[in-house]
Design a protein around this motif. Structure first.
Motif, PDB file in Angstrom:
ATOM      1  N   ALA A  96       0.824  -1.209   0.000  1.00 22.42           N
ATOM      2  CA  ALA A  96       0.000   0.000   0.000  1.00 22.42           C
ATOM      3  C   ALA A  96       0.858   1.259   0.000  1.00 22.42           C
ATOM      4  O   ALA A  96       0.543   2.247  -0.679  1.00 22.42           O
ATOM      5  CB  ALA A  96      -0.933  -0.011   1.210  1.00 22.42           C
ATOM      6  N   THR A  97       1.967   1.239   0.745  1.00 30.96           N
ATOM      7  CA  THR A  97       2.859   2.403   0.792  1.00 30.96           C
ATOM      8  C   THR A  97       3.429   2.704  -0.587  1.00 30.96           C
ATOM      9  O   THR A  97       3.502   3.863  -1.007  1.00 30.96           O
ATOM     10  CB  THR A  97       4.005   2.153   1.787  1.00 30.96           C
ATOM     11  N   SER A  98       3.839   1.660  -1.303  1.00 32.45           N
ATOM     12  CA  SER A  98       4.395   1.883  -2.638  1.00 32.45           C
ATOM     13  C   SER A  98       3.338   2.424  -3.595  1.00 32.45           C
ATOM     14  O   SER A  98       3.645   3.229  -4.478  1.00 32.45           O
ATOM     15  CB  SER A  98       5.003   0.581  -3.188  1.00 32.45           C
ATOM     16  N   GLN A  99       2.093   2.004  -3.423  1.00 28.57           N
ATOM     17  CA  GLN A  99       1.003   2.553  -4.247  1.00 28.57           C
ATOM     18  C   GLN A  99       0.909   4.069  -4.035  1.00 28.57           C
ATOM     19  O   GLN A  99       0.841   4.854  -4.989  1.00 28.57           O
ATOM     20  CB  GLN A  99      -0.333   1.910  -3.840  1.00 28.57           C
ATOM     21  N   ILE A 100       0.899   4.450  -2.772  1.00 27.07           N
ATOM     22  CA  ILE A 100       0.705   5.863  -2.425  1.00 27.07           C
ATOM     23  C   ILE A 100       1.898   6.703  -2.865  1.00 27.07           C
ATOM     24  O   ILE A 100       1.742   7.781  -3.446  1.00 27.07           O
ATOM     25  CB  ILE A 100       0.457   5.989  -0.906  1.00 27.07           C
ATOM     26  N   LEU A 101       3.121   6.214  -2.580  1.00 27.63           N
ATOM     27  CA  LEU A 101       4.309   6.978  -2.947  1.00 27.63           C
ATOM     28  C   LEU A 101       4.464   7.081  -4.464  1.00 27.63           C
ATOM     29  O   LEU A 101       4.886   8.122  -4.990  1.00 27.63           O
ATOM     30  CB  LEU A 101       5.549   6.353  -2.334  1.00 27.63           C
ATOM     31  N   ALA A 102       4.121   6.026  -5.181  1.00 28.35           N
ATOM     32  CA  ALA A 102       4.189   6.078  -6.643  1.00 28.35           C
ATOM     33  C   ALA A 102       3.207   7.120  -7.186  1.00 28.35           C
ATOM     34  O   ALA A 102       3.534   7.873  -8.115  1.00 28.35           O
ATOM     35  CB  ALA A 102       3.893   4.702  -7.235  1.00 28.35           C
ATOM     36  N   ALA A 103       2.014   7.182  -6.594  1.00 30.67           N
ATOM     37  CA  ALA A 103       1.041   8.192  -7.021  1.00 30.67           C
ATOM     38  C   ALA A 103       1.552   9.595  -6.719  1.00 30.67           C
ATOM     39  O   ALA A 103       1.384  10.520  -7.523  1.00 30.67           O
ATOM     40  CB  ALA A 103      -0.292   7.948  -6.317  1.00 30.67           C
ATOM     41  N   PRO A 218      -9.205   2.822  -2.525  1.00 33.85           N
ATOM     42  CA  PRO A 218      -9.469   2.637  -1.086  1.00 33.85           C
ATOM     43  C   PRO A 218      -9.336   1.193  -0.614  1.00 33.85           C
ATOM     44  O   PRO A 218      -9.084   0.942   0.563  1.00 33.85           O
ATOM     45  CB  PRO A 218     -10.904   3.146  -0.923  1.00 33.85           C
ATOM     46  N   THR A 219      -9.459   0.236  -1.530  1.00 32.82           N
ATOM     47  CA  THR A 219      -9.372  -1.175  -1.130  1.00 32.82           C
ATOM     48  C   THR A 219      -7.937  -1.674  -1.091  1.00 32.82           C
ATOM     49  O   THR A 219      -7.685  -2.810  -0.649  1.00 32.82           O
ATOM     50  CB  THR A 219     -10.182  -2.058  -2.097  1.00 32.82           C
ATOM     51  N   THR A 220      -6.975  -0.860  -1.546  1.00 30.87           N
ATOM     52  CA  THR A 220      -5.581  -1.322  -1.571  1.00 30.87           C
ATOM     53  C   THR A 220      -4.634  -0.343  -0.893  1.00 30.87           C
ATOM     54  O   THR A 220      -3.418  -0.406  -1.113  1.00 30.87           O
ATOM     55  CB  THR A 220      -5.100  -1.554  -3.022  1.00 30.87           C
ATOM     56  N   ILE A 221      -5.167   0.571  -0.085  1.00 33.60           N
ATOM     57  CA  ILE A 221      -4.312   1.474   0.683  1.00 33.60           C
ATOM     58  C   ILE A 221      -4.761   1.469   2.143  1.00 33.60           C
ATOM     59  O   ILE A 221      -5.868   1.034   2.464  1.00 33.60           O
ATOM     60  CB  ILE A 221      -4.336   2.922   0.135  1.00 33.60           C
ATOM     61  N   GLY A 222      -3.908   1.985   3.007  1.00 34.65           N
ATOM     62  CA  GLY A 222      -4.245   2.033   4.425  1.00 34.65           C
ATOM     63  C   GLY A 222      -4.209   0.657   5.065  1.00 34.65           C
ATOM     64  O   GLY A 222      -3.854  -0.349   4.438  1.00 34.65           O
ATOM     65  N   LEU A 223      -4.607   0.596   6.314  1.00 30.98           N
ATOM     66  CA  LEU A 223      -4.559  -0.662   7.068  1.00 30.98           C
ATOM     67  C   LEU A 223      -5.489  -1.709   6.468  1.00 30.98           C
ATOM     68  O   LEU A 223      -5.117  -2.874   6.308  1.00 30.98           O
ATOM     69  CB  LEU A 223      -4.929  -0.394   8.530  1.00 30.98           C
ATOM     70  N   LYS A 224      -6.716  -1.305   6.102  1.00 34.88           N
ATOM     71  CA  LYS A 224      -7.689  -2.257   5.575  1.00 34.88           C
ATOM     72  C   LYS A 224      -7.288  -2.771   4.200  1.00 34.88           C
ATOM     73  O   LYS A 224      -7.647  -3.891   3.823  1.00 34.88           O
ATOM     74  CB  LYS A 224      -9.069  -1.620   5.527  1.00 34.88           C
ATOM     75  N   GLY A 225      -6.552  -1.969   3.439  1.00 34.21           N
ATOM     76  CA  GLY A 225      -6.159  -2.387   2.103  1.00 34.21           C
ATOM     77  C   GLY A 225      -4.805  -3.050   2.024  1.00 34.21           C
ATOM     78  O   GLY A 225      -4.321  -3.334   0.930  1.00 34.21           O
ATOM     79  N   SER A 226      -4.192  -3.320   3.175  1.00 32.33           N
ATOM     80  CA  SER A 226      -2.860  -3.920   3.196  1.00 32.33           C
ATOM     81  C   SER A 226      -2.951  -5.436   3.294  1.00 32.33           C
ATOM     82  O   SER A 226      -3.557  -5.959   4.240  1.00 32.33           O
ATOM     83  CB  SER A 226      -2.059  -3.372   4.388  1.00 32.33           C
TER      84      SER A 226
END
Length: 266
Positions: A96-103, A218-226
């Motif tokens: 999830a972190t890599s998703q967010i940082l890449a964005a 939202p389904t692949t970020i944060g605690l619930k999406g990890s």
């Protein structure tokens, strides 16, 4: 040309670990430091700036107080800071972190001659996954464990450290490099940099700023999406105090043997 550096604020290894009920780290209540390998990545970017005058942008994902870390890196010589912060991002694992940082990096913009730098791994997770995952999501080439970097125009030549030697790899920009401590010695903040660090921009990218990117699901970020869940976090128990035996005679050796036998070591 610009150098984009991903950095992370990690718990100070000399302090205690604070854990939330859900098993995640309570970073707000712990003393923090800049992840050591990330400092080598920052230094690599600053050396590139020294050589050709490129712009250096430091990026971190974390709570609002992480801005202070970005200011420290600006005092070292970075030109701009970007703080990726939002409750929706909290508890993210490496995926999830890599998703967010890449964005976030796409929001900054990756041009044809840019280089993204990351530390090899963070001392709080020791996974060495985020940098490689960012490269995959940005669809750019990556070279990990960089122990030497040479840039000539759009050609990047890297000596990649291995367990039993090294290999030399050449690639083209844009690309991502993960840096190890053998690459360089990070510089200190300068007096002029400290005085000027609050006059340089630090922008904040929250969920609303990034939500239109396809990676921010939202389904692949944060605690619930990890996909990775933390089973348990704890502070390692302190080791007992050592015992010194003085002397080099037979009696001292017999005393040592008796102590080792008592502890079932021999």
């Amino acid at each position: 040309m610009k150098a984009i550096v991903c950095v992370k604020q990690v718990p100070d290894t000399s302090g205690k670990v604070a854990v939330n009920p859900d098993g995640t780290l309570n970073r707000a209540s712990m003393a923090t430091i800049i992840n050591p390998d990330d400092l080598n990545a920052v230094e690599a970017a600053l050396k590139l700036k020294d050589a050709n005058g490129c712009k250096v942008v430091v990026v971190t994902m974390g709570p609002p107080p992480a801005e202070g870390m970005l200011r420290e890196l600006i005092a070292m010589g970075a030109d701009e800071g970007v703080l990726v912060s939002g409750r929706e991002f909290g508890g993210s694992d490496t995926f999830a972190t890599s998703q967010i940082l890449a964005a976030a990096i796409k929001n900054i913009g990756v041009e044809a001659d840019d280089i993204v730098f990351c530390g090899r791994q963070a001392i709080d997770g020791d996974t060495a996954q985020v940098g490689s995952q960012i490269a995959e999501k940005l669809n750019i080439p990556q070279i990990s464990y960089a122990a030497d970097v040479k840039v000539d125009g759009t050609t990047v030549t890297v000596k990649r450290m291995l367990e039993d030697g090294h290999m030399t790899i050449e690639t083209q920009t844009p690309c991502l490099l993960t840096c190890i401590k053998e690459l360089n010695t990070p510089r200190y903040m300068s007096l002029g940099g400290i005085m000027d660090c609050y006059s340089k921009p630090v922008s904040v990218l929250d969920y609303n700023a990034l939500k239109d990117d396809p990676l921010i699901d939202p389904t692949t970020i944060g605690l619930k999406g990890s996909p990775t869940n933390i089973f348990k976090s704890f502070t390692p128990p302190q080791k007992g105090q050592g015992k010194m035996l003085e002397g080099a005679d037979k009696a001292t050796c017999e005393t040592l043997a008796a102590e080792l036998l008592k502890k079932h070591i021999i």
